[in-house]
Design a protein around this motif. Structure first.
Motif, PDB file in Angstrom:
ATOM      1  N   THR A  45       0.867  -1.216   0.009  1.00  0.00           N
ATOM      2  CA  THR A  45      -0.082   0.036   0.054  1.00  0.00           C
ATOM      3  C   THR A  45       1.024   1.204  -0.080  1.00  0.00           C
ATOM      4  N   ILE A  46       0.700   2.144  -0.908  1.00  0.00           N
ATOM      5  CA  ILE A  46       1.307   3.506  -1.036  1.00  0.00           C
ATOM      6  C   ILE A  46       0.919   4.348   0.044  1.00  0.00           C
ATOM      7  N   ASN A  47       1.400   4.716   0.878  1.00  0.00           N
ATOM      8  CA  ASN A  47       1.151   5.649   2.032  1.00  0.00           C
ATOM      9  C   ASN A  47       1.334   7.076   1.994  1.00  0.00           C
ATOM     10  N   THR A  48       2.164   7.234   1.036  1.00  0.00           N
ATOM     11  CA  THR A  48       2.892   8.605   0.834  1.00  0.00           C
ATOM     12  C   THR A  48       1.690   9.529   0.272  1.00  0.00           C
ATOM     13  N   PRO A  49       1.661  10.881   0.490  1.00  0.00           N
ATOM     14  CA  PRO A  49       0.652  11.807   0.077  1.00  0.00           C
ATOM     15  C   PRO A  49       0.764  11.529  -1.636  1.00  0.00           C
ATOM     16  N   GLN A  50      -0.508  11.651  -2.316  1.00  0.00           N
ATOM     17  CA  GLN A  50      -0.581  11.826  -3.521  1.00  0.00           C
ATOM     18  C   GLN A  50      -0.768  13.135  -4.160  1.00  0.00           C
ATOM     19  N   TYR A  51       0.254  13.241  -5.420  1.00  0.00           N
ATOM     20  CA  TYR A  51      -0.059  14.440  -6.008  1.00  0.00           C
ATOM     21  C   TYR A  51      -0.745  14.696  -7.302  1.00  0.00           C
ATOM     22  N   ILE A  52      -1.854  13.487  -7.499  1.00  0.00           N
ATOM     23  CA  ILE A  52      -2.787  13.808  -8.121  1.00  0.00           C
ATOM     24  C   ILE A  52      -4.080  13.330  -7.492  1.00  0.00           C
ATOM     25  N   HIS A  53      -5.084  14.017  -7.800  1.00  0.00           N
ATOM     26  CA  HIS A  53      -6.502  13.728  -7.275  1.00  0.00           C
ATOM     27  C   HIS A  53      -7.508  12.981  -7.932  1.00  0.00           C
ATOM     28  N   GLY A  55      -7.472  10.007  -8.554  1.00  0.00           N
ATOM     29  CA  GLY A  55      -6.709   9.005  -9.659  1.00  0.00           C
ATOM     30  C   GLY A  55      -7.591   7.568  -9.666  1.00  0.00           C
ATOM     31  N   ASP A  56      -8.344   7.357  -8.793  1.00  0.00           N
ATOM     32  CA  ASP A  56      -8.851   6.129  -9.106  1.00  0.00           C
ATOM     33  C   ASP A  56     -10.514   6.247  -9.631  1.00  0.00           C
ATOM     34  N   PHE A  57     -10.676   7.542  -9.662  1.00  0.00           N
ATOM     35  CA  PHE A  57     -11.869   7.815 -10.416  1.00  0.00           C
ATOM     36  C   PHE A  57     -13.262   7.412  -9.556  1.00  0.00           C
ATOM     37  N   MET A  58     -13.138   7.558  -8.161  1.00  0.00           N
ATOM     38  CA  MET A  58     -14.310   7.205  -7.476  1.00  0.00           C
ATOM     39  C   MET A  58     -15.136   8.206  -7.291  1.00  0.00           C
ATOM     40  N   TYR A  59     -14.780   9.726  -7.757  1.00  0.00           N
ATOM     41  CA  TYR A  59     -15.861  10.631  -7.314  1.00  0.00           C
ATOM     42  C   TYR A  59     -16.157  11.479  -8.782  1.00  0.00           C
ATOM     43  N   TRP A  60     -17.428  11.406  -9.005  1.00  0.00           N
ATOM     44  CA  TRP A  60     -18.197  11.883 -10.286  1.00  0.00           C
ATOM     45  C   TRP A  60     -19.286  13.065  -9.654  1.00  0.00           C
ATOM     46  N   ASN A  61     -19.305  13.835 -10.901  1.00  0.00           N
ATOM     47  CA  ASN A  61     -20.053  15.233 -10.670  1.00  0.00           C
ATOM     48  C   ASN A  61     -20.817  15.061 -11.793  1.00  0.00           C
ATOM     49  N   ASN A  62     -22.059  15.091 -12.284  1.00  0.00           N
ATOM     50  CA  ASN A  62     -22.694  15.536 -13.521  1.00  0.00           C
ATOM     51  C   ASN A  62     -21.887  14.647 -14.706  1.00  0.00           C
ATOM     52  N   GLY A  63     -21.519  13.585 -14.487  1.00  0.00           N
ATOM     53  CA  GLY A  63     -21.192  12.661 -15.477  1.00  0.00           C
ATOM     54  C   GLY A  63     -19.660  12.683 -15.865  1.00  0.00           C
ATOM     55  N   TYR A  64     -18.920  13.570 -14.965  1.00  0.00           N
ATOM     56  CA  TYR A  64     -17.307  13.730 -15.278  1.00  0.00           C
ATOM     57  C   TYR A  64     -16.639  13.384 -13.595  1.00  0.00           C
ATOM     58  N   PRO A  65     -15.389  12.929 -13.831  1.00  0.00           N
ATOM     59  CA  PRO A  65     -14.894  12.825 -12.737  1.00  0.00           C
ATOM     60  C   PRO A  65     -14.243  14.108 -11.927  1.00  0.00           C
ATOM     61  N   GLU A  66     -14.387  14.101 -10.771  1.00  0.00           N
ATOM     62  CA  GLU A  66     -13.907  15.512 -10.165  1.00  0.00           C
ATOM     63  C   GLU A  66     -12.534  15.695 -10.260  1.00  0.00           C
ATOM     64  N   TYR A  67     -12.149  16.757 -10.197  1.00  0.00           N
ATOM     65  CA  TYR A  67     -10.506  17.316 -10.390  1.00  0.00           C
ATOM     66  C   TYR A  67     -10.171  17.072 -11.832  1.00  0.00           C
ATOM     67  N   TRP A  68     -10.816  16.493 -12.498  1.00  0.00           N
ATOM     68  CA  TRP A  68     -10.265  16.441 -14.081  1.00  0.00           C
ATOM     69  C   TRP A  68     -11.129  17.075 -14.993  1.00  0.00           C
ATOM     70  N   ASN A  69     -10.154  17.684 -16.145  1.00  0.00           N
ATOM     71  CA  ASN A  69     -10.848  18.485 -16.822  1.00  0.00           C
ATOM     72  C   ASN A  69     -10.956  17.849 -18.099  1.00  0.00           C
ATOM     73  N   VAL A  70     -12.375  17.443 -18.615  1.00  0.00           N
ATOM     74  CA  VAL A  70     -12.651  16.704 -19.987  1.00  0.00           C
ATOM     75  C   VAL A  70     -13.244  17.492 -20.846  1.00  0.00           C
ATOM     76  N   PRO A  71     -12.398  18.200 -21.635  1.00  0.00           N
ATOM     77  CA  PRO A  71     -12.897  19.124 -22.937  1.00  0.00           C
ATOM     78  C   PRO A  71     -13.721  18.327 -23.816  1.00  0.00           C
ATOM     79  N   THR A  72     -14.674  19.004 -24.411  1.00  0.00           N
ATOM     80  CA  THR A  72     -15.372  18.526 -25.529  1.00  0.00           C
ATOM     81  C   THR A  72     -14.409  18.334 -26.697  1.00  0.00           C
TER      82      THR A  72
END
Length: 266
Positions: A45-53, A55-72
């Motif tokens: 298990t990696i216990n150090t802080p992650q520098y990407i948010h 990254g396992d895509f557990m959190y979504w809002n209105n069809g898009y993963p939070e923190y990620w920019n998904v341009p059309t």
């Protein structure tokens, strides 16, 4: 087998469900529920802080993963592109759950990944991607980067038609990336008849600058007749080396299998 487990297994065969979000040029957000996975979880298990948010895509809002920019994406004439929330849960389990003594794992699970579906047009090629700026705590240096990718395709005739990469750039524009790292190196992604695909992990040390943007980019290079490809990325992490990570791994690792329903409508 309980009625609940039977219902869950049937759910995996339902194909895709198109959400209410539809964008210009036919770009749609869809959800693929016709997959299941047997993924090898990392032994350490990696216990150090992650520098990407997210990254396992557990959190979504209105069809898009939070923190990620998904341009059309800008669509080439005749091509279609869908962005997707893909369920990679092993049927009847909750990923990472520990059953009580004498009991069974919780049968209601979720293991989402971020996906793209491409269907060929009459000419040209088609690409699309997503990005995220690294955490402000990241300073210039070398970091341990892990990205998982799986892909499947149908009617693809041209070798190396289905391609995917990740890279780091100075801005949110993917053209700022100077070094792309291939995520799916095979000549062909697994074919429609097999319904079984490798869950590949690219794991390596990468030099990253403070404030950089991580980009994911994928697509099809050639318009093979009536061909399509689905890409799914998951389990992205950027961490330092204080946990004693094995830095000898600098290549692709097969971390399991993903199964999908070849009968499902695409």
């Amino acid at each position: 087998m309980s009625k609940l487990k039977i219902a869950l297994l049937l759910t995996l065969l339902l194909g895709l469900v198109v959400s209410v979000a539809t964008f210009a040029g036919g770009f749609q957000v869809v959800k693929y529920e016709d997959t299941s996975a047997k993924i090898n979880q990392p032994s350490m298990t990696i216990n150090t802080p992650q520098y990407i948010h997210n990254g396992d895509f557990m959190y979504w809002n209105n069809g898009y993963p939070e923190y990620w920019n998904v341009p059309t994406p800008v669509l080439t004439p005749g091509w279609s592109v869908h962005f997707a929330n893909v369920d990679l849960t092993e049927a009847g389990t909750r990923e990472g759950s520990v059953p009580p003594p004498g009991g069974e794992p919780d049968p209601i699970g979720i293991n989402p990944g971020a996906g793209y579906f491409f269907r060929t047009g009459a000419s040209g090629s088609q690409y699309a991607g997503m990005s995220q700026q690294v955490d402000p705590a990241l300073v210039d240096g070398t970091y341990w980067v892990q990205v998982h990718m799986t892909a499947w395709e149908h009617n693809v005739q041209s070798p190396y038609n289905s391609v995917a990469w990740y890279g780091f750039g100075d801005t949110a524009d993917s053209s700022s990336v100077t070094e792309w790292r291939e995520l799916f190196p095979d000549t062909y992604a697994c074919g429609n008849g097999t319904a079984k695909c490798n869950f590949l992990g690219r794991k390596e040390s990468v030099s990253i600058s403070s404030g950089a943007f991580m980009h994911l980019w994928m697509g099809m290079k050639f318009p093979d007749h009536n061909a399509w490809t689905v890409f799914v990325v998951d389990d992205i992490s950027i961490s330092d080396f204080s946990d004693g990570i094995n830095v000898d791994i600098t290549d692709f690792v097969d971390d399991g299998d993903v199964f999908w329903d070849p009968r499902a409508e695409r």
